[in-house]
Scaffold this active site. Sequence first.
Site, PDB file in Angstrom:
ATOM      1  N   LYS A 264     -16.887  -6.991   6.500  1.00 36.66           N
ATOM      2  CA  LYS A 264     -15.744  -7.712   7.069  1.00 36.66           C
ATOM      3  C   LYS A 264     -15.576  -7.319   8.533  1.00 36.66           C
ATOM      4  O   LYS A 264     -15.854  -6.183   8.901  1.00 36.66           O
ATOM      5  CB  LYS A 264     -14.453  -7.333   6.337  1.00 36.66           C
ATOM      6  CG  LYS A 264     -14.434  -7.665   4.866  1.00 36.66           C
ATOM      7  CD  LYS A 264     -13.110  -7.189   4.270  1.00 36.66           C
ATOM      8  CE  LYS A 264     -13.134  -7.120   2.766  1.00 36.66           C
ATOM      9  NZ  LYS A 264     -11.986  -6.416   2.207  1.00 36.66           N
TER      10      LYS A 264
ATOM     11  N   SER B 273      -2.871  -7.715   3.062  1.00 34.38           N
ATOM     12  CA  SER B 273      -3.150  -7.560   4.497  1.00 34.38           C
ATOM     13  C   SER B 273      -3.587  -8.897   5.087  1.00 34.38           C
ATOM     14  O   SER B 273      -3.233  -9.250   6.209  1.00 34.38           O
ATOM     15  CB  SER B 273      -4.270  -6.538   4.705  1.00 34.38           C
ATOM     16  OG  SER B 273      -3.899  -5.291   4.207  1.00 34.38           O
TER      17      SER B 273
ATOM     18  N   ARG C  88      -2.140  -6.067  -8.367  1.00 31.08           N
ATOM     19  CA  ARG C  88      -0.905  -6.820  -8.136  1.00 31.08           C
ATOM     20  C   ARG C  88      -0.710  -7.892  -9.188  1.00 31.08           C
ATOM     21  O   ARG C  88       0.391  -8.147  -9.647  1.00 31.08           O
ATOM     22  CB  ARG C  88      -0.953  -7.490  -6.746  1.00 31.08           C
ATOM     23  CG  ARG C  88      -0.854  -6.531  -5.607  1.00 31.08           C
ATOM     24  CD  ARG C  88      -1.303  -7.181  -4.333  1.00 31.08           C
ATOM     25  NE  ARG C  88      -2.712  -7.562  -4.440  1.00 31.08           N
ATOM     26  CZ  ARG C  88      -3.460  -7.977  -3.444  1.00 31.08           C
ATOM     27  NH1 ARG C  88      -2.936  -8.104  -2.239  1.00 31.08           N
ATOM     28  NH2 ARG C  88      -4.725  -8.281  -3.605  1.00 31.08           N
TER      29      ARG C  88
ATOM     30  N   HIS D 208       0.847  -1.205   0.000  1.00 33.60           N
ATOM     31  CA  HIS D 208       0.000   0.000   0.000  1.00 33.60           C
ATOM     32  C   HIS D 208       0.881   1.253   0.000  1.00 33.60           C
ATOM     33  O   HIS D 208       0.623   2.212  -0.733  1.00 33.60           O
ATOM     34  CB  HIS D 208      -0.886   0.059   1.256  1.00 33.60           C
ATOM     35  CG  HIS D 208      -1.916  -1.018   1.365  1.00 33.60           C
ATOM     36  ND1 HIS D 208      -2.061  -1.805   2.492  1.00 33.60           N
ATOM     37  CD2 HIS D 208      -2.861  -1.444   0.500  1.00 33.60           C
ATOM     38  CE1 HIS D 208      -3.055  -2.653   2.312  1.00 33.60           C
ATOM     39  NE2 HIS D 208      -3.566  -2.473   1.115  1.00 33.60           N
TER      40      HIS D 208
HETATM   41  O1  PNS Z   1      -9.153  -2.778   0.342  1.00 34.78           O
HETATM   42  P1  PNS Z   1     -10.455  -3.265  -0.223  1.00 34.78           P
HETATM   43  O2  PNS Z   1     -11.242  -3.986   0.849  1.00 34.78           O
HETATM   44  O3  PNS Z   1     -10.277  -4.080  -1.470  1.00 34.78           O
HETATM   45  O4  PNS Z   1     -11.284  -1.947  -0.634  1.00 34.78           O
HETATM   46  C1  PNS Z   1     -12.581  -2.043  -1.170  1.00 34.78           C
HETATM   47  C2  PNS Z   1     -13.261  -0.663  -1.238  1.00 34.78           C
HETATM   48  C3  PNS Z   1     -13.243   0.038   0.107  1.00 34.78           C
HETATM   49  C4  PNS Z   1     -12.555   0.190  -2.251  1.00 34.78           C
HETATM   50  C5  PNS Z   1     -14.729  -0.912  -1.709  1.00 34.78           C
HETATM   51  O5  PNS Z   1     -15.317  -1.896  -0.929  1.00 34.78           O
HETATM   52  C6  PNS Z   1     -15.598   0.338  -1.655  1.00 34.78           C
HETATM   53  O6  PNS Z   1     -15.392   1.268  -2.405  1.00 34.78           O
HETATM   54  N1  PNS Z   1     -16.596   0.354  -0.745  1.00 34.78           N
HETATM   55  C7  PNS Z   1     -17.472   1.494  -0.532  1.00 34.78           C
HETATM   56  C8  PNS Z   1     -18.903   1.184  -0.927  1.00 34.78           C
HETATM   57  C9  PNS Z   1     -19.087   1.328  -2.417  1.00 34.78           C
HETATM   58  O7  PNS Z   1     -18.920   2.394  -2.987  1.00 34.78           O
HETATM   59  N2  PNS Z   1     -19.441   0.213  -3.061  1.00 34.78           N
HETATM   60  C10 PNS Z   1     -19.627   0.135  -4.506  1.00 34.78           C
HETATM   61  C11 PNS Z   1     -18.289  -0.118  -5.178  1.00 34.78           C
HETATM   62  S1  PNS Z   1     -18.509  -0.499  -6.853  1.00 34.78           S
END
Ligand code: PNS
Length: 161
Positions: free
Chosen positions: A42, A129, A91, A18
């Site tokens: 989660k 993570s 990645r 990150h």
């Molecule tokens: O590190 P992660 O868990 O892969 O991040 C995922 C994240 C936070 C980017 C995604 O879950 C998110 O944007 N959540 C917010 C809710 C949202 O906008 N959902 C629609 C996404 S298409």
Amino acid sequence: METRAVYPGSFDPVTNGHIDLIQRSAALFDKVIVAILRNTDKTPLFTVEERVTMLEEAVKDLKNVSVTSFAGLLVDFVEQIGASLIVRGIRAVSDYEYELQMALMNRRLSNKVETVFMLPAEAYSFLSSKLVKEIAQHGGPMHGFVPADVEKRLYSKFRKK
Ligand code: PNS
């Protein structure tokens, strides 16, 4: 006009992968806002406050990077803070399908927001993570995966459990 990019994620916890991506983004965009998702299905190991603290420590030398948290839809948050870009790291090919789906859905939700995919250094292409937590849980070596303060916090979390 200033280019503001949001780098969203769970960051539970922040890894060197990150941080590598944040550094690359900071060199490309005027401002980078690292945004930790608050509402999630989660169950995180670290609280949002702990994750903010760890990230703030990790980016303290990068003057155009700030750390915050958000709830609700990512595109709403991006628009609210006057940003126009979402940065996501890829990645390996395995990341691509999920990232493509999210990017296209976000584009559908807002045509004002664009997603930029970036590649971390190869050395971090296997790092996540999730794996870091698993290794820490079993007392494995953390060197090169996370910053020293995150390593300490990881071990102490699992000692308490
Ligand atoms: O590190 P992660 O868990 O892969 O991040 C995922 C994240 C936070 C980017 C995604 O879950 C998110 O944007 N959540 C917010 C809710 C949202 O906008 N959902 C629609 C996404 S298409």
